[in-house]
Design a protein around this motif. Structure first.
Motif, short mmCIF file in Angstrom:
data_model
loop_
_atom_site.label_atom_id
_atom_site.label_comp_id
_atom_site.label_asym_id
_atom_site.label_seq_id
_atom_site.Cartn_x
_atom_site.Cartn_y
_atom_site.Cartn_z
N GLU A 27 6.26 7.00 2.74
CA GLU A 27 5.24 8.05 2.81
C GLU A 27 4.44 8.15 1.51
O GLU A 27 3.21 8.27 1.53
CB GLU A 27 5.91 9.39 3.13
N ILE A 86 2.20 4.92 0.93
CA ILE A 86 1.07 4.92 1.86
C ILE A 86 0.03 5.94 1.44
O ILE A 86 -1.18 5.69 1.54
CB ILE A 86 1.56 5.21 3.30
N ALA A 87 0.47 7.08 0.93
CA ALA A 87 -0.48 8.11 0.49
C ALA A 87 -1.36 7.59 -0.65
O ALA A 87 -2.58 7.83 -0.68
CB ALA A 87 0.28 9.36 0.05
N GLN A 133 5.86 0.75 2.60
CA GLN A 133 5.18 1.62 3.56
C GLN A 133 5.82 3.00 3.64
O GLN A 133 5.69 3.71 4.65
CB GLN A 133 5.18 0.96 4.94
N GLU A 151 -4.26 -1.86 -1.42
CA GLU A 151 -2.85 -2.03 -1.81
C GLU A 151 -2.70 -2.13 -3.33
O GLU A 151 -1.60 -1.94 -3.85
CB GLU A 151 -2.28 -3.30 -1.17
N LYS A 191 -1.97 4.39 -1.32
CA LYS A 191 -2.82 3.34 -0.75
C LYS A 191 -4.03 3.93 -0.04
O LYS A 191 -5.16 3.46 -0.21
CB LYS A 191 -2.00 2.49 0.21
N GLU A 192 -3.82 4.95 0.77
CA GLU A 192 -4.93 5.55 1.52
C GLU A 192 -5.91 6.25 0.59
O GLU A 192 -7.13 6.19 0.79
CB GLU A 192 -4.38 6.51 2.56
N ARG A 193 -5.42 6.90 -0.45
CA ARG A 193 -6.31 7.55 -1.41
C ARG A 193 -7.17 6.53 -2.15
O ARG A 193 -8.35 6.74 -2.40
CB ARG A 193 -5.48 8.35 -2.42
N GLU A 194 -6.56 5.39 -2.50
CA GLU A 194 -7.25 4.37 -3.28
C GLU A 194 -7.96 3.33 -2.43
O GLU A 194 -8.75 2.54 -2.94
CB GLU A 194 -6.26 3.68 -4.22
N GLY A 195 -7.66 3.30 -1.14
CA GLY A 195 -8.34 2.38 -0.25
C GLY A 195 -7.95 0.92 -0.43
O GLY A 195 -8.67 0.03 0.02
#
Length: 457
Positions: A156, A159-160, A154, A168, A162-166
């Motif tokens: 930075e 997480i970036a 988790q 894990e 993960k959030e871009r790819e939607g």
């Protein structure tokens, strides 16, 4: 022999070899390509007997076959869960905790790797290159998450991604692609495999596997009673379709036994008959079906292993015909009775295909293991034994079926007393005591060593 002359090799000891005074086949020009490049029914009976393996065209990495018998897919590492083999916590955690997952603000040595750390990538690439040097004849190497639920980093940067790819799977696939890219420069024919497993089962939005990357989707939580594309396995099937849109080189790690109780009745033949064709239509090219692999004696193990082997080569075959041939070849005159028994134990799943009804960690009190099913099983098995009283091969095969029914009955006993001097003090009927004695004798007769995957044998 199989395709032209009708020979069949059902188990390591039971074959069907047609008898004819002459053999005339004429000119043959046969060229076949199997539907799956990896064909691995991971059952005990499909791992240990070289002749059966070769005759049924299996090439799993851990089956007992070498190059003199046609070879197999060769892994140059463990087949999964290798992150810590590449970046061992015992070596690196104390001096470089930043190489490992940040979870709730704390670096943990026993979860996963930090996959956006450039030093982790360098160490992993060097590790894979060393594996290749150690195993120069291997085809494929696993770079895959550890076997624990969650624990993804988790920090930075992770997480970036993960959030871009939607999902894990985003940081994992970016990392594995980076490893594969570096390996491909020096070893263009080597394949790198990773897992889409539990928390990483959902595919990423943007990143796609490189051509030298195999993603192996794991399917532990779908229903094993019905077709994979039924509503009761909707999440698993949805993930499969989504992965198939970003790669036509998908592998699958499937599961088809009862891992808490290998011998507990596990009526999953309807699933087994249909799943290979469904996966093949999505563009999948490698199949690993994990069953009761540590010991003989798993529920319907030999039937499942044979079905898997035949259908992994060509899932367009008539699965019911394959199953009928097996039952008739193995159970002799009792074949109609065994077919009736198979229909009986699958009957609870015919009523409602919209519910998940058969898992891989079910308990002996599962809804489908009713007194009616078990009473009916006892009656049909006794009838089959009577019909084939003079057929020792069929009797031995029926005995394996009876062991599974006996075990299910035994596992359902609610003990009311303690065991003293090797005897139950009370709470068990004489009939069940006889059943236990018969079952214990069967363990020795069939060489059964494990009742479950983990824990004591």
């Amino acid at each position: 022999l199989q395709d032209v002359l009708g020979c069949r090799w059902f188990t390591k000891t039971i074959s069907k070899i047609p008898k004819t005074p002459t053999i005339a086949v004429g000119s043959l020009n046969v060229h076949q390509k199997p539907s799956f490049e990896l064909r691995d029914p991971y059952y005990y009976e499909a791992l240990v007997n070289t002749e059966w393996i070769v005759r049924n065209r299996i090439n799993g990495s851990q089956c007992r076959v070498d190059d003199t018998a046609g070879g197999k897919v060769r892994y140059g590492s463990m087949i999964a869960h290798t992150f810590f083999s590449l970046v061992p916590p015992d070596t690196y955690f104390d001096s470089h905790p930043e190489y490992f997952s940040l979870v709730k603000g704390k670096r943990l040595r026993d979860r996963q790797l930090c996959l956006t750390n450039p030093e982790v990538l360098k160490i992993a690439v060097a590790g894979v290159k060393q594996w290749i040097k150690n195993s120069p004849n291997a085809d494929i190497f696993s770079v895959a998450q550890m076997d624990n639920e969650g624990g993804a980093c988790q920090c930075e940067n992770c997480i970036a991604v993960k959030e871009r790819e939607g999902a894990e799977s985003g940081p994992i696939l970016e990392f594995v692609n980076a490893v594969a890219r570096e390996i491909g420069k020096e070893y263009p024919d080597v394949l790198i495999e990773t897992l889409a497993y539990n928390y990483s089962a959902k595919p990423p939005r943007h990143v796609k596997p490189l051509p030298n990357v195999r993603v192996r989707l794991c399917t532990p939580w779908g229903c094993k009673a019905h077709r994979l594309d039924s509503v009761c396995s909707r999440d698993t099937y949805r993930n499969m379709l989504a992965w198939s849109k970003i790669t036509h080189q998908l592998y699958i790690w499937d599961y088809n036994t009862e891992f808490n109780d290998y011998m507990l009745l596990h009526p999953s033949l309807d699933y087994t008959k249909t799943v290979f064709g469904i996966f093949n239509k999505t563009g999948g090219i490698g199949y690993f079906m994990q069953g009761s692999y540590q010991s003989p004696g798993g529920s319907l193990e030999e039937i499942k292993a044979y079905l898997c082997a035949r259908l992994m080569w060509n899932p367009d075959q008539d699965a019911d015909q394959i199953l009928d041939e097996y039952i008739e070849g193995v159970y002799g005159r009792s074949a109609p009775i065994i077919k009736e028994w198979i229909d009986l134990i699958h009957s609870p799943f015919k009523k409602n295909t919209g519910e998940k009804m058969l898992g891989i960690y079910d308990l002996p009190d599962a809804a489908y293991l009713t007194p009616e099913i078990l009473d009916g099983s006892d009656e049909l098995i006794e009838k089959a034994l009577t019909v084939t009283a003079d057929d020792p091969v069929a009797l031995d095969a029926i005995g394996k079926i009876r062991m599974s029914v006996d075990y299910t009955r035994i596992a359902q006993i609610k003990l009311l007393g303690e065991v003293a001097a090797g005897k139950y003090t009370y709470g068990v009927s004489d009939k069940n005591l006889d059943r236990i004695d018969r079952w214990l004798a069967g363990l020795k007769h069939y060489g059964i060593t494990h009742l479950r995957e983990s824990g004591a044998p």
